[in-house]
Design a protein around this motif. Structure first.
Motif, PDB file in Angstrom:
ATOM      1  N   ALA A 339     -53.103  75.913  24.707  1.00 44.15           N
ATOM      2  CA  ALA A 339     -53.546  76.275  23.023  1.00 44.15           C
ATOM      3  C   ALA A 339     -52.275  77.026  21.870  1.00 44.15           C
ATOM      4  CB  ALA A 339     -53.679  77.848  23.509  1.00 44.15           C
ATOM      5  N   THR A 340     -52.464  75.613  20.909  1.00 42.53           N
ATOM      6  CA  THR A 340     -51.619  75.424  20.037  1.00 42.53           C
ATOM      7  C   THR A 340     -53.196  75.738  19.535  1.00 42.53           C
ATOM      8  OG1 THR A 340     -52.227  73.170  19.367  1.00 42.53           O
ATOM      9  CG2 THR A 340     -50.047  73.740  19.611  1.00 42.53           C
ATOM     10  N   MET A 341     -53.186  76.098  17.963  1.00 48.97           N
ATOM     11  CA  MET A 341     -54.215  77.364  17.013  1.00 48.97           C
ATOM     12  C   MET A 341     -54.618  75.822  16.410  1.00 48.97           C
ATOM     13  SD  MET A 341     -53.987  79.761  17.347  1.00 48.97           S
ATOM     14  CE  MET A 341     -55.526  80.335  16.427  1.00 48.97           C
ATOM     15  N   GLU A 342     -54.112  74.570  16.096  1.00 47.72           N
ATOM     16  CA  GLU A 342     -54.758  73.161  15.112  1.00 47.72           C
ATOM     17  C   GLU A 342     -54.702  72.591  16.804  1.00 47.72           C
ATOM     18  OE1 GLU A 342     -52.449  71.114  13.418  1.00 47.72           O
ATOM     19  OE2 GLU A 342     -53.575  70.178  12.738  1.00 47.72           O
ATOM     20  N   PRO A 343     -55.954  72.678  17.280  1.00 47.28           N
ATOM     21  CA  PRO A 343     -56.225  71.532  18.599  1.00 47.28           C
ATOM     22  C   PRO A 343     -56.182  70.704  18.191  1.00 47.28           C
ATOM     23  CG  PRO A 343     -58.999  73.094  17.721  1.00 47.28           C
ATOM     24  CD  PRO A 343     -57.694  72.580  16.123  1.00 47.28           C
ATOM     25  N   MET A 344     -55.828  69.817  18.967  1.00 45.59           N
ATOM     26  CA  MET A 344     -55.352  67.985  19.161  1.00 45.59           C
ATOM     27  C   MET A 344     -56.357  67.417  17.851  1.00 45.59           C
ATOM     28  SD  MET A 344     -52.854  68.353  20.323  1.00 45.59           S
ATOM     29  CE  MET A 344     -52.502  69.885  21.050  1.00 45.59           C
ATOM     30  N   ASN A 345     -55.476  66.470  17.174  1.00 45.10           N
ATOM     31  CA  ASN A 345     -56.629  65.593  16.538  1.00 45.10           C
ATOM     32  C   ASN A 345     -55.344  64.714  15.703  1.00 45.10           C
ATOM     33  OD1 ASN A 345     -54.984  66.309  13.068  1.00 45.10           O
ATOM     34  ND2 ASN A 345     -54.926  67.916  14.701  1.00 45.10           N
ATOM     35  N   ALA A 346     -56.089  63.431  15.437  1.00 49.08           N
ATOM     36  CA  ALA A 346     -55.197  62.219  14.749  1.00 49.08           C
ATOM     37  C   ALA A 346     -56.447  61.563  14.266  1.00 49.08           C
ATOM     38  CB  ALA A 346     -54.779  61.740  15.227  1.00 49.08           C
ATOM     39  N   TYR A 385     -47.309  58.408   9.557  1.00 48.20           N
ATOM     40  CA  TYR A 385     -47.410  59.625   8.430  1.00 48.20           C
ATOM     41  C   TYR A 385     -47.728  60.671   9.138  1.00 48.20           C
ATOM     42  CZ  TYR A 385     -49.016  55.327   6.258  1.00 48.20           C
ATOM     43  OH  TYR A 385     -48.517  53.890   5.343  1.00 48.20           O
ATOM     44  N   LYS A 386     -46.379  61.703   9.930  1.00 51.32           N
ATOM     45  CA  LYS A 386     -46.494  63.163   9.373  1.00 51.32           C
ATOM     46  C   LYS A 386     -47.443  63.685   9.321  1.00 51.32           C
ATOM     47  CE  LYS A 386     -42.347  63.800  11.312  1.00 51.32           C
ATOM     48  NZ  LYS A 386     -41.005  64.280  12.129  1.00 51.32           N
ATOM     49  N   LEU A 387     -47.404  64.774   9.579  1.00 50.25           N
ATOM     50  CA  LEU A 387     -48.901  66.269   8.939  1.00 50.25           C
ATOM     51  C   LEU A 387     -47.835  67.067   9.051  1.00 50.25           C
ATOM     52  CD1 LEU A 387     -52.230  64.120   8.186  1.00 50.25           C
ATOM     53  CD2 LEU A 387     -49.967  64.919   6.465  1.00 50.25           C
ATOM     54  N   HIS A 388     -48.160  68.067   9.043  1.00 52.92           N
ATOM     55  CA  HIS A 388     -47.677  69.222   9.197  1.00 52.92           C
ATOM     56  C   HIS A 388     -48.416  69.730  10.696  1.00 52.92           C
ATOM     57  CE1 HIS A 388     -44.941  72.513   7.951  1.00 52.92           C
ATOM     58  NE2 HIS A 388     -45.939  73.281   8.533  1.00 52.92           N
ATOM     59  N   LEU A 389     -47.796  70.517  11.164  1.00 49.59           N
ATOM     60  CA  LEU A 389     -47.977  70.454  12.807  1.00 49.59           C
ATOM     61  C   LEU A 389     -48.656  72.248  12.698  1.00 49.59           C
ATOM     62  CD1 LEU A 389     -45.909  68.424  13.324  1.00 49.59           C
ATOM     63  CD2 LEU A 389     -45.927  69.698  15.534  1.00 49.59           C
ATOM     64  N   GLY A 390     -49.887  72.828  13.003  1.00 46.97           N
ATOM     65  CA  GLY A 390     -50.864  74.365  13.423  1.00 46.97           C
ATOM     66  C   GLY A 390     -50.039  74.093  14.967  1.00 46.97           C
ATOM     67  N   ILE A 421     -61.071  64.669  16.023  1.00 43.56           N
ATOM     68  CA  ILE A 421     -60.228  66.316  15.992  1.00 43.56           C
ATOM     69  C   ILE A 421     -61.190  66.823  16.830  1.00 43.56           C
ATOM     70  CG2 ILE A 421     -60.181  68.277  15.110  1.00 43.56           C
ATOM     71  CD1 ILE A 421     -61.332  67.802  12.406  1.00 43.56           C
ATOM     72  N   TRP A 422     -60.000  67.216  18.053  1.00 47.32           N
ATOM     73  CA  TRP A 422     -61.099  67.454  19.344  1.00 47.32           C
ATOM     74  C   TRP A 422     -61.469  68.921  18.738  1.00 47.32           C
ATOM     75  CZ3 TRP A 422     -56.937  66.611  24.610  1.00 47.32           C
ATOM     76  CH2 TRP A 422     -56.605  65.353  24.685  1.00 47.32           C
ATOM     77  N   SER A 423     -62.430  69.017  20.191  1.00 50.39           N
ATOM     78  CA  SER A 423     -63.115  70.708  20.240  1.00 50.39           C
ATOM     79  C   SER A 423     -62.224  71.757  21.196  1.00 50.39           C
ATOM     80  CB  SER A 423     -64.369  70.784  21.046  1.00 50.39           C
ATOM     81  OG  SER A 423     -64.252  70.689  22.040  1.00 50.39           O
TER      82      SER A 423
ATOM     83  N   GLY B  37     -60.243  76.707  14.531  1.00 51.28           N
ATOM     84  CA  GLY B  37     -59.890  77.268  15.533  1.00 51.28           C
ATOM     85  C   GLY B  37     -60.266  77.118  17.386  1.00 51.28           C
ATOM     86  N   CYS B  38     -61.602  77.664  17.352  1.00 53.68           N
ATOM     87  CA  CYS B  38     -62.085  77.905  18.339  1.00 53.68           C
ATOM     88  C   CYS B  38     -63.326  77.871  18.491  1.00 53.68           C
ATOM     89  CB  CYS B  38     -62.066  79.345  18.815  1.00 53.68           C
ATOM     90  SG  CYS B  38     -62.883  80.481  17.669  1.00 53.68           S
TER      91      CYS B  38
END
Lengths: 721, 156
Positions: A339-346, A385-390, A421-423, B37-38
Motif C-alpha cells: 500500500a505505497t501511497m503512489e500506486p505502481m506505475n511506469a 530514468y529513475k523518478l522519485h518514489l511515493g 498507472i495502476w488504480s 492515492g485511492c
C-alpha cells in the motif's frame, strides 16, 4: 534531485558515449535551466559547475528514507565541499552498465543503501577532492601535497593562493587518478554524522516534486490496466468494440496472458473505459483457495516431520520430552499489502532500436532488465530514468511487472510514450504480499524458571521460492530465519538456550509473496518476543529480568533493551491504567528495542507512548534515522493492529483503503527515539524497528488485559471482558 | 466543457463533466502537485481547497464545482512556499517520501483557517489523511508550529 538526462551524457568519457542509440536529442520537459549548461564531471560521483555548485550522483533510490541526503553527506564529507551548494542526481542504469557498473549496486532494499555503499561513495568523494587539488597544484606548479581543500576552496598556504572548486573542475577530470585514498574516521566527520535537513524537502511542500505518476512527456498516452483478479487466472476474451467509441480511447490491448489495458489520451479516460470493458476471465486453478484453506495448509506444516533447520543447539526434542514443564503456543501472521501511497506505475517509449522507461523504482537495474526483456531489444539499447518514489517498502524492487506492462503497451504505439498507472484496486489485488506464516513454540522451563529447551517451528511461505531455483530445489530459504540466526552480523538470535531448535516447513500458497519493509524479521520478532513474554509470565519472572538472563551472551542486544526500559521507567510504576510491554531483536545488522505504554478501556486499545532504541553502529544523519525509527511504528503497528489481506475465491478481498485499514493520525502514539550508535559496524535503519513495534504493544496488551494476541491482526481479537 | 477557477485563474476546460476534479487538475490543468492515492476519498492525497474548505478531489465530479467557486491546489497555496503551514513543514523537515504531503498541507491549512488554535483532538479529528512512511507526529507538531507562527504574526 534533477531529472537531467541529456546534459551529463555530453561528458561521458571514452567509448561509453559512442554506444549506439543514446538519446542525445531527448529533452525531459521539466529539465531545469542549469542542466543545459556544461557540467564538468570530476569523476563518476561528482560534477561541479563553474559557479561551484556540486552535483553528487546517487545510485540508490530515494523513497522517503533519506538515503539521498545521507549518501550525499558521505560524498561531500570526503569531497570537502560547501554543503550549501550540493544537489543530487541519479545516474542511469544504462550509463552504469556502459561504465562497468561504476556506481555499484542500484538495489535499494534490505536497509542496505548506506551500510553497503558507504565505503565506495566516500572513496568517490575523496578521489574527486584529490583530483581537484591536483588540478589546482598543476595550475600553480606546486606539489599537490602542499595544497589543502576545505569548503570548496583549495589553498596553497605558503604562496597565499586560493581557488574554488568550480574554477578547476574541468581541468581536474584530466588529472591522473589518485593512487592512495585515505578516508576520514567518523570522529573527523563534519558533514556526515550531522542531523542535516533533507535535500529534497522544499519541492515536496509546493507540489513540484515529480513522482512517477506525475511525468508528462510530449505526445504521451495514458493507460489503465486490469489483470485477472484471481491468482493464476487468464484473459479469455474482451469486447473492445463496446468501448471503442468512448472519449479519448486509442486502443484496447491484451498486455499478456493475464491482463488487459486501455490506452487513451488521458488516464481518467483510459480508466473509465476500462471499467466499462466487458472481459471474460478464465479464473484458473485457484478459485477454491481461501484464507481458511491456506491456514490449514500451514497448520499441517506445524506438525510435519520434514523441516529445514535454521538453528540447532543441543537436543531440543529430547529436552522437551520426559517430565519437563512444557509451554506451548501457536501464532500466525497474515498477508499484508505494501500500500505505497503512489500506486505502481511506469512510462515507456519504444522504437525499433530503443526502449526508454521512466519509473519510480527501488532497483534501476532490475527495471532495465525488465525493459530489455519486454522490448526484445538488447539491453544496450534500453535505458531507465529513475523518478522519485511515493513509497517503496519493498514493492518496487524485484518485481517490475509494471515496467514490462508499460513497455508492451508502448510497443503498440512506437515513438509515443505511454504512461501506465495502476488504480488502487489493481495495486491491492496484485501485490507481492508480505508472506503468511504460522509458528508453534514448545519450550521447557526448569524449576528455577530457566528455559531449558525451545523448539520454534515456522510453517509457511518463502519469498525466495519464486525467485531462486536453488530454493525450489532444496526447500531451504535462508531468509525465513531472519533474526533467528545462530550468530553472524546480520541478525543473530540473542537468547542463550542450551537446547534450541528453529526450523521451517515451507508451504507456498498460490498468492505471490514479496519483500515487505522489515521482511521476515517482522513476524519472527513478533513470535519470539511475545512468546518470551509468555515464558516470563509462566516462570513468574519480570519480563525484563527474564530477558536479561537469556541475553547474557549478547550484551548489545541487551543494551538497547536496557535503554528503552530505563527511559520508559520500567522499574517504576506506570500511570493509572497504563500497562507496559517490551521487545528486542537484531536485524539488518542493527540492534533495536521498543517499550510500549498502552491502556485498554472497554475493549478499546490506546497506545500512549513508545520508546525505541537503535544501535546501527554508525549513523550518517541522526535526524533522518530518528524519522525512520518513528515511521517504523506506523508501518509496524498498521500491520499489527489492522493489516490483513484475506483470500476468498483465489483473490484478495481488500481492494482499497476502506477495507484495508492502516494507522492514521488519531491512533499514532508519541514516539521517543534513542539513537545509540556504538561504532565499529554498519547496520541498517529503515527496517529493523518495525519488527519490535508489534510485540512491544502486544506484550503491553497482555499486561493490560491478560489476553495473549497470537493471531494477527489484533482487530480480529476481542480485548473486552 | 467546464469553467473552473483554479488558483485564482478562470479556465474553460474541455472535459467530460463526470471526470473527477483530481484528474482535471492533473491532466487538463497540468497541476500534478495534487496526488492520486485511492480514488474513493479515503486517503486524502488529493485534498484541495474549494472556497477554503478541504475537499477530496478524486471522487468529486468536476460538474459539481461551480465556476465561481475558488479551487486552490498546493501550487496555489502560496506563490513561493511562504504559507505558514509550508514554512512550518520546512522548519520541521516533515516529509519522508512526500507523496501524501500536499494533501496533508492542504488539510492542515484548511483546519487552521477554521480553527486557528487546534487542540490535539481537533488535529486527530480533522487530519485523517493517510501517510505510510509515518510522518504523523511531525505533521501534528508542524500544525501546532504553524498555528503559533500565524497567531504571532497577527499580533505583531
Amino acid at each position: 534531485m534533477n531529472v537531467a538526462i541529456l546534459s551529463r551524457r555530453k561528458f561521458l568519457i571514452g567509448t561509453a558515449a559512442t554506444a549506439g542509440g543514446l538519446s542525445l536529442g531527448f529533452h525531459v520537459p521539466f529539465v531545469t535551466q542549469a542542466q543545459e549548461s556544461v557540467l564538468p564531471e570530476v569523476n563518476a560521483w561528482v560534477l561541479i559547475r563553474p559557479d561551484d555548485t556540486v552535483v553528487i550522483r546517487i545510485a540508490r533510490s530515494e523513497m522517503g528514507q533519506g538515503t539521498l541526503t545521507g549518501l550525499a553527506q558521505l560524498v561531500a564529507e570526503e569531497l570537502e565541499c560547501d554543503w550549501s551548494k550540493v544537489t543530487t542526481e541519479y545516474p542511469t542504469p544504462g550509463d552504469s552498465l556502459r561504465r562497468n557498473r561504476i556506481w555499484g549496486n542500484f538495489s535499494t532494499g534490505g536497509s542496505r543503501g548506506i551500510r553497503e555503499s558507504h565505503e565506495y561513495v566516500r572513496q568517490g568523494g575523496a578521489a574527486a577532492r584529490l583530483l581537484l587539488v591536483a588540478a589546482a597544484a598543476s595550475l600553480w606548479k606546486v606539489p599537490a601535497d602542499e595544497c589543502s581543500a576545505a569548503n570548496s576552496v583549495i589553498t596553497h598556504a605558503s604562496s597565499g593562493r586560493a581557488v574554488t572548486y568550480g574554477a578547476v573542475a574541468s581541468l581536474s577530470a584530466q588529472m591522473p587518478l589518485p593512487a592512495n585514498i585515505t578516508l576520514k574516521t567518523p570522529q573527523e566527520w563534519k558533514i556526515a554524522g550531522k542531523p542535516l535537513p533533507r535535500l529534497d524537502t522544499r519541492d515536496k511542500l509546493i507540489g513540484k516534486q515529480i513522482y512517477g505518476v506525475d511525468l508528462t512527456l510530449p505526445g504521451m498516452l495514458n493507460a489503465s490496466i486490469k489483470a485477472c483478479p484471481v491468482f493464476g487466472g487468464k484473459v479469455v476474451s474482451f469486447d473492445a468494440a463496446a468501448i471503442s467509441g468512448m472519449a479519448g480511447v486509442r486502443k484496447v490491448v491484451q498486455v499478456d496472458e493475464t491482463a488487459v489495458a486501455v490506452v487513451a489520451d488521458t488516464w481518467w479516460q483510459a480508466h473509465f473505459a476500462l471499467n466499462a470493458l466487458p472481459i471474460v476471465w478464465d479464473e484458473g486453478p485457484n478459485t477454491n483457495v481461501t484464507s481458511e484453506t491456506i491456514a490449514s495448509m500451514l497448520q499441517e506444516g506445524l506438525d510435519a516431520e520434514n523441516a529445514v533447520v535454521g538453528a540447532a543447539i543441543g537436543d531440543a526434542r529430547a529436552a522437551l520430552g520426559g517430565d519437563a514443564k512444557v509451554v506451548t503456543a501457536t501464532y500466525s501472521f497474515p498477508y499484508q499489502a505494501h500500500a505505497t501511497m503512489e500506486p505502481m506505475n511506469a512510462t515507456a517509449r519504444y522504437t525499433s532500436d530503443k526502449c526508454e522507461v521512466w519509473v519510480p523504482t527501488q532497483n534501476g537495474e532490475t527495471s532495465l532488465a525488465a525493459a530489455a526483456e519486454a522490448s526484445g531489444l538488447p539491453i544496450e539499447q534500453c535505458e531507465v530514468y529513475k523518478l522519485h518514489l511515493g513509497g517503496g517498502f519493498g514493492r518496487r524492487g524485484n518485481y517490475q511487472e509494471y515496467v514490462r506492462q508499460a513497455v508492451r503497451l508502448a510497443k503498440e504505439f512506437p515513438g509515443s510514450p505511454v504512461k501506465l498507472i495502476w488504480s488502487r484496486e489493481e495495486d491491492m489485488l496484485h501485490g507481492a504480499y508480505h508472506p503468511v506464516t504460522q509458528c508453534r513454540f514448545r519450550a521447557a522451563l526448569d524449576a528455577s524458571g530457566n528455559v531449558a529447551a525451545l523448539h520454534m517451528r515456522i510453517s509457511g511461505q518463502s519469498i525466495l521460492w519464486p525467485l531462486r531455483a536453488e530454493v525450489r530445489e532444496t526447500g531451504r530459504d535462508p531468509a525465513v530465519f531472519q533474526g533467528l540466526n545462530d550468530g553472524g552480523t546480520e541478525g543473530a538470535f540473542g537468547y542463550t538456550i542450551p537446547n534450541l531448535l528453529i526450523d521451517h516447513a515451507m508451504r507456498n500458497p498460490p498468492v505471490p509473496p514479496g519483500f515487505w519493509r522489515g521482511v521476515n524479521l517482522n513476524q519472527n520478532a513478533l513470535y519470539v518476543e511475545c512468546f518470551i513474554d509468555e515464558l516470563a509470565h509462566e516462570a513468574g519472572i519480570d519480563p525484563l529480568e527474564f530477558r536479561r538472563k537469556l541475553l547474557i551472551d549478547h550484551p548489545m542486544h541487551l543494551a538497547v533493551l536496557e535503554a528503552v526500559a530505563e527511559r520508559v521507567g520500567w522499574e517504576k510504576p506506570a500511570g493509572n491504567g497504563i500497562h507496559r510491554g517490551l521487545a528486542q531483536i537484531m536485524g539488518f545488522g542493527s540492534y533495536v528495542a521498543a517499550a510500549a505504554e498502552v491502556s485498554v478501556t472497554n475493549g478499546q486499545l490506546k497506545i500512549h507512548r513508545i520508546v525505541a532504541a537503535t544501535d546501527p553502529g554508525h549513523i550518517v544523519n541522526p535526524a533522518q534515522a530518528e524519522r525512520q525509527v518513528e515511521g517504523s511504528f506506523v508501518y509496524g503497528l498498521s500491520a499489527c493492529l489492522y493489516g490483513e489481506c484475506t483470500i476468498n475465491g483465489g483473490r484478495v478481498e481488500q481492494e482499497n483503503f476502506d477495507t484495508y485499514e492502516v494507522m492514521r493520525m488519531d491512533q499514532m502514539p508519541a514516539v521517543e527515539t534513542i539513537l545509540m550508535p556504538s561504532g565499529d559496524f554498519w547496520g541498517g535503519v529503515g527496517e529493523p524497528t518495525i519488527a519490535v513495534a508489534g510485540p512491544a504493544v502486544l506484550n503491553a496488551v497482555f499486561a493490560a488485559t491478560g489476553k495473549r494476541i497470537r493471531q494477527l491482526p489484533l482487530k480480529n481479537n476481542s480485548l473486552g471482558v | 466543457m467546464a469553467r473552473l477557477t483554479i488558483n485564482g485563474e478562470t479556465r474553460d476546460i474541455d472535459v467530460d463533466p463526470e471526470t473527477p476534479l483530481l484528474w482535471v487538475l492533473r491532466e487538463q490543468a497540468g497541476l500534478t502537485g495534487t496526488k492520486f492515492g485511492c480514488g474513493i476519498a479515503q486517503c486524502g492525497a488529493c485534498t484541495v481547497h474549494i472556497d477554503g474548505v478541504a475537499t477530496r478531489s478524486c471522487a468529486l465530479p468536476v460538474s459539481a464545482v461551480e465556476p465561481s467557486q475558488q479551487i486552490v491546489t498546493i501550487e496555489g497555496l502560496s506563490e513561493d512556499g511562504s504559507h505558514p503551514v509550508q514554512q512550518a513543514w520546512l522548519a520541521l523537515d516533515v516529509p519522508q517520501c512526500g507523496y501524501c504531503q500536499a494533501g496533508m498541507i492542504m488539510a492542515a491549512a484548511a483546519l487552521l483557517n477554521s480553527t486557528p488554535k487546534p487542540s490535539d483532538d481537533d488535529i486527530s479529528a480533522e487530519i485523517t489523511n493517510i501517510c505510510r512512511c509515518g510522518t504523523y507526529n511531525r505533521v501534528r507538531a508542524a500544525i501546532k508550529l504553524a498555528a503559533e507562527t500565524a497567531s504571532a504574526s497577527q499580533k505583531g
